[in-house]
Scaffold this motif. Structure first.
Motif, PDB file in Angstrom:
ATOM      1  N   MET A   1      64.321 125.637 -11.575  1.00 30.44           N
ATOM      2  CA  MET A   1      65.119 124.452 -11.306  1.00 30.44           C
ATOM      3  C   MET A   1      64.856 123.614 -10.116  1.00 30.44           C
ATOM      4  N   THR A   2      64.763 122.218 -10.550  1.00 30.58           N
ATOM      5  CA  THR A   2      64.339 121.165  -9.386  1.00 30.58           C
ATOM      6  C   THR A   2      65.341 120.094  -9.570  1.00 30.58           C
ATOM      7  N   ILE A   3      66.066 119.916  -8.436  1.00 29.62           N
ATOM      8  CA  ILE A   3      66.960 118.825  -8.028  1.00 29.62           C
ATOM      9  C   ILE A   3      66.075 117.520  -7.865  1.00 29.62           C
ATOM     10  N   ARG A   4      66.173 116.451  -8.538  1.00 28.59           N
ATOM     11  CA  ARG A   4      65.385 115.082  -8.457  1.00 28.59           C
ATOM     12  C   ARG A   4      66.760 113.947  -7.909  1.00 28.59           C
ATOM     13  N   LEU A   5      66.229 113.483  -6.919  1.00 26.40           N
ATOM     14  CA  LEU A   5      66.966 112.260  -6.496  1.00 26.40           C
ATOM     15  C   LEU A   5      66.444 111.009  -6.390  1.00 26.40           C
ATOM     16  N   TYR A   6      66.962 109.799  -6.236  1.00 25.51           N
ATOM     17  CA  TYR A   6      66.592 108.401  -6.078  1.00 25.51           C
ATOM     18  C   TYR A   6      66.403 108.398  -4.720  1.00 25.51           C
ATOM     19  N   ASP A   7      64.944 108.196  -4.135  1.00 23.04           N
ATOM     20  CA  ASP A   7      65.170 107.913  -2.750  1.00 23.04           C
ATOM     21  C   ASP A   7      65.049 106.422  -2.367  1.00 23.04           C
ATOM     22  N   SER A   8      65.942 105.852  -1.570  1.00 26.38           N
ATOM     23  CA  SER A   8      66.031 104.225  -1.511  1.00 26.38           C
ATOM     24  C   SER A   8      64.807 103.807  -0.666  1.00 26.38           C
ATOM     25  N   ARG A   9      64.448 104.651   0.090  1.00 26.55           N
ATOM     26  CA  ARG A   9      63.052 104.460   0.695  1.00 26.55           C
ATOM     27  C   ARG A   9      62.110 104.114   0.006  1.00 26.55           C
ATOM     28  N   THR A  10      61.444 104.961  -0.952  1.00 23.29           N
ATOM     29  CA  THR A  10      60.653 105.090  -1.757  1.00 23.29           C
ATOM     30  C   THR A  10      60.667 104.174  -3.100  1.00 23.29           C
ATOM     31  N   GLN A  11      62.117 104.035  -3.294  1.00 22.73           N
ATOM     32  CA  GLN A  11      62.494 103.218  -4.476  1.00 22.73           C
ATOM     33  C   GLN A  11      62.027 104.126  -5.773  1.00 22.73           C
ATOM     34  N   SER A  12      62.305 105.542  -5.514  1.00 19.06           N
ATOM     35  CA  SER A  12      61.424 106.249  -6.664  1.00 19.06           C
ATOM     36  C   SER A  12      62.487 107.515  -6.986  1.00 19.06           C
ATOM     37  N   VAL A  13      62.581 108.213  -7.927  1.00 16.06           N
ATOM     38  CA  VAL A  13      63.036 109.435  -8.106  1.00 16.06           C
ATOM     39  C   VAL A  13      62.117 110.439  -7.617  1.00 16.06           C
ATOM     40  N   VAL A  14      62.281 111.298  -6.888  1.00 13.53           N
ATOM     41  CA  VAL A  14      61.463 112.268  -6.379  1.00 13.53           C
ATOM     42  C   VAL A  14      62.052 113.724  -6.421  1.00 13.53           C
ATOM     43  N   ASP A  15      61.227 114.805  -6.558  1.00 11.03           N
ATOM     44  CA  ASP A  15      61.687 116.113  -6.559  1.00 11.03           C
ATOM     45  C   ASP A  15      62.288 116.408  -5.054  1.00 11.03           C
ATOM     46  N   PHE A  16      63.441 117.179  -4.819  1.00  9.30           N
ATOM     47  CA  PHE A  16      63.790 117.608  -3.863  1.00  9.30           C
ATOM     48  C   PHE A  16      63.465 118.678  -3.296  1.00  9.30           C
ATOM     49  N   VAL A  17      62.884 118.932  -2.172  1.00 10.38           N
ATOM     50  CA  VAL A  17      62.093 120.106  -1.622  1.00 10.38           C
ATOM     51  C   VAL A  17      62.783 120.152  -0.106  1.00 10.38           C
ATOM     52  N   PRO A  18      63.811 121.160   0.085  1.00  7.71           N
ATOM     53  CA  PRO A  18      64.432 121.114   1.334  1.00  7.71           C
ATOM     54  C   PRO A  18      63.554 121.387   2.389  1.00  7.71           C
ATOM     55  N   LEU A  19      63.635 120.831   3.855  1.00 11.17           N
ATOM     56  CA  LEU A  19      62.884 121.094   4.936  1.00 11.17           C
ATOM     57  C   LEU A  19      62.905 122.632   5.180  1.00 11.17           C
ATOM     58  N   VAL A  20      63.893 123.223   5.006  1.00  7.53           N
ATOM     59  CA  VAL A  20      63.967 124.593   5.220  1.00  7.53           C
ATOM     60  C   VAL A  20      64.382 125.220   4.194  1.00  7.53           C
ATOM     61  N   ASP A  21      63.725 126.178   3.677  1.00  7.89           N
ATOM     62  CA  ASP A  21      63.691 126.938   2.183  1.00  7.89           C
ATOM     63  C   ASP A  21      65.404 127.203   2.238  1.00  7.89           C
TER      64      ASP A  21
END
Length: 472
Positions: A1-21
């Motif tokens: 399971m990998t949640i992907r989101l569109y990061d407005s700063r990079t203007q790209s869809v990236v894998d979401f990896v939490p800062l704290v697991d």
């Protein structure tokens, strides 16, 4: 399971990896409570409610912070000629926002801080920026403090702008600025402003600038670095750009990802006071059941623009009715069978894949309606195994989306008195039809059914009795 989101700063869809697991820290820019909420405010809050619900479904512990800006120039200006104190006016409108959120089943944030409660934290950041050479007090001793945009090489990184191409900042009096693009961190008190809207500071009495508020509140509740910062597309510049600059210049990691939701148009035009086409939340909620409004505002992709037009809520009502009718049919048919107990509510794989893909709600809704169609077909064939499976899938999906018509929060939605009256009349006619059928008066029974159909009411005969629903 990998949640992907569109990061407005990079203007790209990236894998979401939490800062704290296992955890998510999400900060959302909430309302500036200067006037009544409109449907754009509801849409924005709903977007992050959907993100929160999906993160939680995926097993993540979500801390959602949504602030309330209860002090700014417009609030003071609008309250200046009124008998009502500025803070009382702000609180009154804050309650209107809360009522709108509650009506749509938007979950309360983990924390909902008011800007006026974090002034000390704001002053701390301003002092740090001055010490680091990225802010300066106005030389005219007005009490103003500005962020020195030229001192921060990455200013403009969020919106991919160069400093030379930016317009002047209009958020403060330019009386003490070194550069017209510098923005206010602290605003010295002005003649005619109420004393209650002023705080003591090292630079003189005054109040915070708009942008510094969110930097301070996000840091206070989520720490110097957190996972996601969200808000409306209209906030990217200058508000979010300035937040990013001042927080990182002060030494904080700040938001790792940025989400921005699209806006709401009315009949193809952007909502604006000048066009007179703004639709207030209370007006919109009066047009349809709150659950229908939620369906409409949440059905589009969160990054897209919604266009409200005549008939849009009718379309949402019809779509939701198909779900409600199936859940009613399945619940009645499966009652008293071994399928009646609902097991673990697990969404179908296709639904999960859509939601994991940058919260693709339109595709997820397509899966939901396909499941409803298969469930109805299974009921028509009296295939209870298949019907029960699709029933449980549908319940799981509507729960995640917050549109479960069986949930307690929707039990009182709509015009209750009218629904009760209609239900009473229809049930009486159904009893008369059943009596006619029992006495083999099929002509009269068929007439009653035809009359109900002409009124848009469908009768479903089943082993558990006759049940009715409104056609859409």
């Amino acid at each position: 399971m990998t949640i992907r989101l569109y990061d407005s700063r990079t203007q790209s869809v990236v894998d979401f990896v939490p800062l704290v697991d296992g955890k998510v820290g999400l900060y959302v820019c909430g309302p500036t409570v200067q006037s009544s909420p409109h449907i754009g405010h509801l849409r924005s809050a709903l977007v992050y409610d959907l993100w929160r619900r999906w993160f939680a479904y995926r097993g993540l512990d979500v801390t959602l912070v949504r602030n309330v800006t209860d002090i700014d120039d417009k609030i003071l200006a609008l309250a200046s000629d009124a008998t009502e104190e500025w803070w009382a006016r702000a609180y009154r409108y804050e309650l209107e926002f809360t009522a709108g959120y509650n009506a749509l089943g938007i979950l309360a944030p983990t924390y909902e801080p008011r800007a006026t409660a974090s002034v000390t934290e704001m002053q701390t950041i301003v002092s740090r920026l001055i010490e680091r050479g990225h802010a300066y007090p106005a030389p005219d001793e007005s009490g103003d403090v500005y962020f020195d945009t030229a001192s921060w090489p990455t200013y403009g990184a969020l919106t991919n702008q160069k400093l030379d191409d930016m317009a002047s900042a209009t958020d403060a009096d330019p009386r003490g600025k070194r550069d017209p693009r510098d923005f206010a961190l602290w605003k010295g008190s002005k003649a005619g402003e109420p004393e209650s809207a002023s705080w003591v500071s090292p630079w003189g009495s005054g109040r915070p600038g708009w942008h510094i508020e969110c930097s301070a509140m996000s840091r206070r509740y989520l720490g110097p670095e957190f996972d996601i910062h969200g808000g409306g597309l209209d906030l990217r510049f200058p508000h979010h750009e300035n937040e990013l600059a001042q927080s990182t210049a002060a030494g904080d990691g700040f938001a790792r990802h940025w989400l921005h939701n699209g806006l709401v148009n009315v009949e193809g035009q952007k909502m604006s006071k000048s066009l007179g086409n703004s639709i207030f939340a209370s007006e919109f909620l009066a047009l349809a059941r709150p659950i229908v409004v939620r369906y409409f505002l949440g059905a589009a992709h969160y990054r897209s623009t919604i266009d409200y037009h005549e008939g849009a809520l009718d379309e949402a009502e019809a779509a939701l009715d198909r779900i409600e009718v199936f859940l009613g049919r399945a619940g009645r048919r499966l009652a008293g069978t071994r399928f009646a107990g609902v097991g673990a509510r697990v969404v179908p794989t296709a639904f999960a894949e859509a939601m994991d893909d940058d919260l693709n709600v339109p595709q997820a809704l397509a899966v939901l309606h396909d499941t409803v169609r298969r469930g109805n077909a299974a009921l028509d064939d009296d295939d209870l195994d298949a019907a029960a499976r699709e029933w449980q899938h549908v319940l799981a999906m509507v729960t995640v989306l917050g549109i479960d018509p069986l949930a307690s929060e929707w039990s009182g939605s709509g015009d209750g008195a009218a629904q009760v009256a209609l239900g009473t009349l229809v049930e009486k006619l159904i009893e008369a039809r059943q009596s006619a059928r029992a006495s083999k008066d099929f002509t009269n029974a068929d007439r009653i059914r035809a009359d109900l159909a002409a009124a848009g009411i469908t009768i479903e005969d089943s082993p558990t009795g006759s049940h009715w629903s409104l056609e859409q």
